[in-house]
Design a protein around this motif. Structure first.
Motif, short mmCIF file in Angstrom:
data_model
loop_
_atom_site.label_atom_id
_atom_site.label_comp_id
_atom_site.label_asym_id
_atom_site.label_seq_id
_atom_site.Cartn_x
_atom_site.Cartn_y
_atom_site.Cartn_z
N VAL A 161 0.85 -1.20 0.00
CA VAL A 161 0.00 0.00 0.00
C VAL A 161 0.88 1.24 0.00
CG1 VAL A 161 -1.77 1.28 1.25
CG2 VAL A 161 -1.87 -1.21 1.16
N PHE A 162 0.59 2.15 -0.94
CA PHE A 162 1.28 3.43 -1.05
C PHE A 162 0.27 4.52 -0.75
CE2 PHE A 162 2.70 7.05 -3.74
CZ PHE A 162 3.90 7.30 -3.10
N ASP A 163 0.57 5.41 0.19
CA ASP A 163 -0.42 6.42 0.62
C ASP A 163 -0.25 7.76 -0.09
OD1 ASP A 163 1.73 7.68 1.86
OD2 ASP A 163 0.87 7.59 3.87
N GLY A 164 0.55 7.79 -1.15
CA GLY A 164 0.79 9.03 -1.87
C GLY A 164 2.07 9.72 -1.44
N GLU A 165 2.60 9.32 -0.29
CA GLU A 165 3.85 9.87 0.21
C GLU A 165 4.87 8.78 0.53
OE1 GLU A 165 3.19 12.46 3.51
OE2 GLU A 165 1.82 13.76 2.38
N LYS A 166 4.39 7.67 1.07
CA LYS A 166 5.31 6.60 1.47
C LYS A 166 4.64 5.24 1.31
CE LYS A 166 4.17 7.10 6.37
NZ LYS A 166 3.13 8.06 6.21
N LEU A 167 5.48 4.24 1.19
CA LEU A 167 5.00 2.87 1.13
C LEU A 167 4.71 2.40 2.55
CD1 LEU A 167 4.52 0.56 -0.89
CD2 LEU A 167 6.84 -0.18 -0.45
N LEU A 168 3.49 1.93 2.79
CA LEU A 168 3.08 1.50 4.12
C LEU A 168 3.47 0.05 4.40
CD1 LEU A 168 -0.48 3.09 4.31
CD2 LEU A 168 1.70 4.05 5.09
N GLY A 169 3.95 -0.63 3.39
CA GLY A 169 4.31 -2.03 3.55
C GLY A 169 3.18 -2.92 3.07
N THR A 170 3.25 -4.17 3.45
CA THR A 170 2.25 -5.16 3.05
C THR A 170 1.21 -5.26 4.16
OG1 THR A 170 3.91 -6.35 1.80
CG2 THR A 170 1.91 -7.55 2.34
N VAL A 171 -0.01 -4.85 3.86
CA VAL A 171 -1.07 -4.83 4.87
C VAL A 171 -2.39 -5.28 4.24
CG1 VAL A 171 -0.03 -2.95 6.20
CG2 VAL A 171 -1.65 -2.41 4.41
N ASP A 172 -3.39 -5.47 5.09
CA ASP A 172 -4.75 -5.75 4.64
C ASP A 172 -5.51 -4.44 4.52
OD1 ASP A 172 -4.17 -8.43 4.80
OD2 ASP A 172 -5.31 -8.77 6.64
N VAL A 173 -6.36 -4.35 3.50
CA VAL A 173 -7.18 -3.16 3.27
C VAL A 173 -8.64 -3.60 3.31
CG1 VAL A 173 -7.75 -1.32 1.66
CG2 VAL A 173 -5.38 -2.06 1.90
N GLN A 174 -9.42 -3.01 4.20
CA GLN A 174 -10.83 -3.35 4.34
C GLN A 174 -11.68 -2.42 3.48
OE1 GLN A 174 -12.07 -3.80 8.46
NE2 GLN A 174 -9.94 -4.14 9.04
N VAL A 175 -12.65 -3.01 2.78
CA VAL A 175 -13.54 -2.26 1.90
C VAL A 175 -14.98 -2.64 2.24
CG1 VAL A 175 -14.17 -1.80 -0.50
CG2 VAL A 175 -11.79 -2.33 0.08
N ALA A 176 -15.85 -1.63 2.35
CA ALA A 176 -17.28 -1.86 2.58
C ALA A 176 -18.06 -0.97 1.62
CB ALA A 176 -17.66 -1.56 4.02
N ASP A 177 -18.93 -1.57 0.85
CA ASP A 177 -19.75 -0.84 -0.13
C ASP A 177 -18.91 0.06 -1.03
OD1 ASP A 177 -22.12 -2.05 0.66
OD2 ASP A 177 -22.49 -0.53 2.19
N GLY A 178 -17.74 -0.45 -1.46
CA GLY A 178 -16.90 0.27 -2.40
C GLY A 178 -16.03 1.35 -1.81
N VAL A 179 -16.01 1.47 -0.49
CA VAL A 179 -15.23 2.51 0.19
C VAL A 179 -14.22 1.86 1.13
CG1 VAL A 179 -15.35 4.49 1.77
CG2 VAL A 179 -17.16 4.12 0.10
N ILE A 180 -12.96 2.31 1.07
CA ILE A 180 -11.96 1.79 2.00
C ILE A 180 -12.31 2.28 3.39
CG2 ILE A 180 -9.53 1.95 2.71
CD1 ILE A 180 -8.82 2.05 -0.27
N THR A 181 -12.44 1.32 4.31
CA THR A 181 -12.81 1.66 5.68
C THR A 181 -11.66 1.52 6.66
OG1 THR A 181 -13.62 -0.58 6.05
CG2 THR A 181 -15.23 1.07 5.33
N ALA A 182 -10.63 0.76 6.30
CA ALA A 182 -9.48 0.61 7.19
C ALA A 182 -8.28 0.11 6.39
CB ALA A 182 -9.79 -0.36 8.32
N VAL A 183 -7.12 0.56 6.82
CA VAL A 183 -5.86 0.09 6.27
C VAL A 183 -5.10 -0.53 7.43
CG1 VAL A 183 -3.71 0.75 5.12
CG2 VAL A 183 -5.85 1.89 4.50
N GLY A 184 -4.88 -1.83 7.35
CA GLY A 184 -4.28 -2.55 8.47
C GLY A 184 -5.35 -2.95 9.46
#
Length: 60
Positions: free
Chosen positions: A11-34
């Protein structure tokens, strides 16, 4: 509500690489990173993929 987790993606947040994480999505919207995976969410294998978040998504 449609929920899924993209697992083990880089995951890249536009400034830095956050590493390898899980990304949660609900109804097409990211709700959590990690964080823990919701037990009722479908898991999508994100290994080998890189997700680039928008500034709004990066604050999830």
């Amino acid at each position: 509500m449609t929920k899924f987790v993209i697992s083990d993606a880089r995951v890249f947040d536009g400034e830095k690489l956050l590493g390898t994480v899980d990304v949660q999505v609900a109804d097409g919207v990211i709700t959590a990173v990690g964080g823990p995976r919701p037990p009722d969410a479908e898991v999508v294998d994100g290994r080998g993929a890189t997700l680039e978040l928008t500034p709004t998504e990066a604050r999830a």
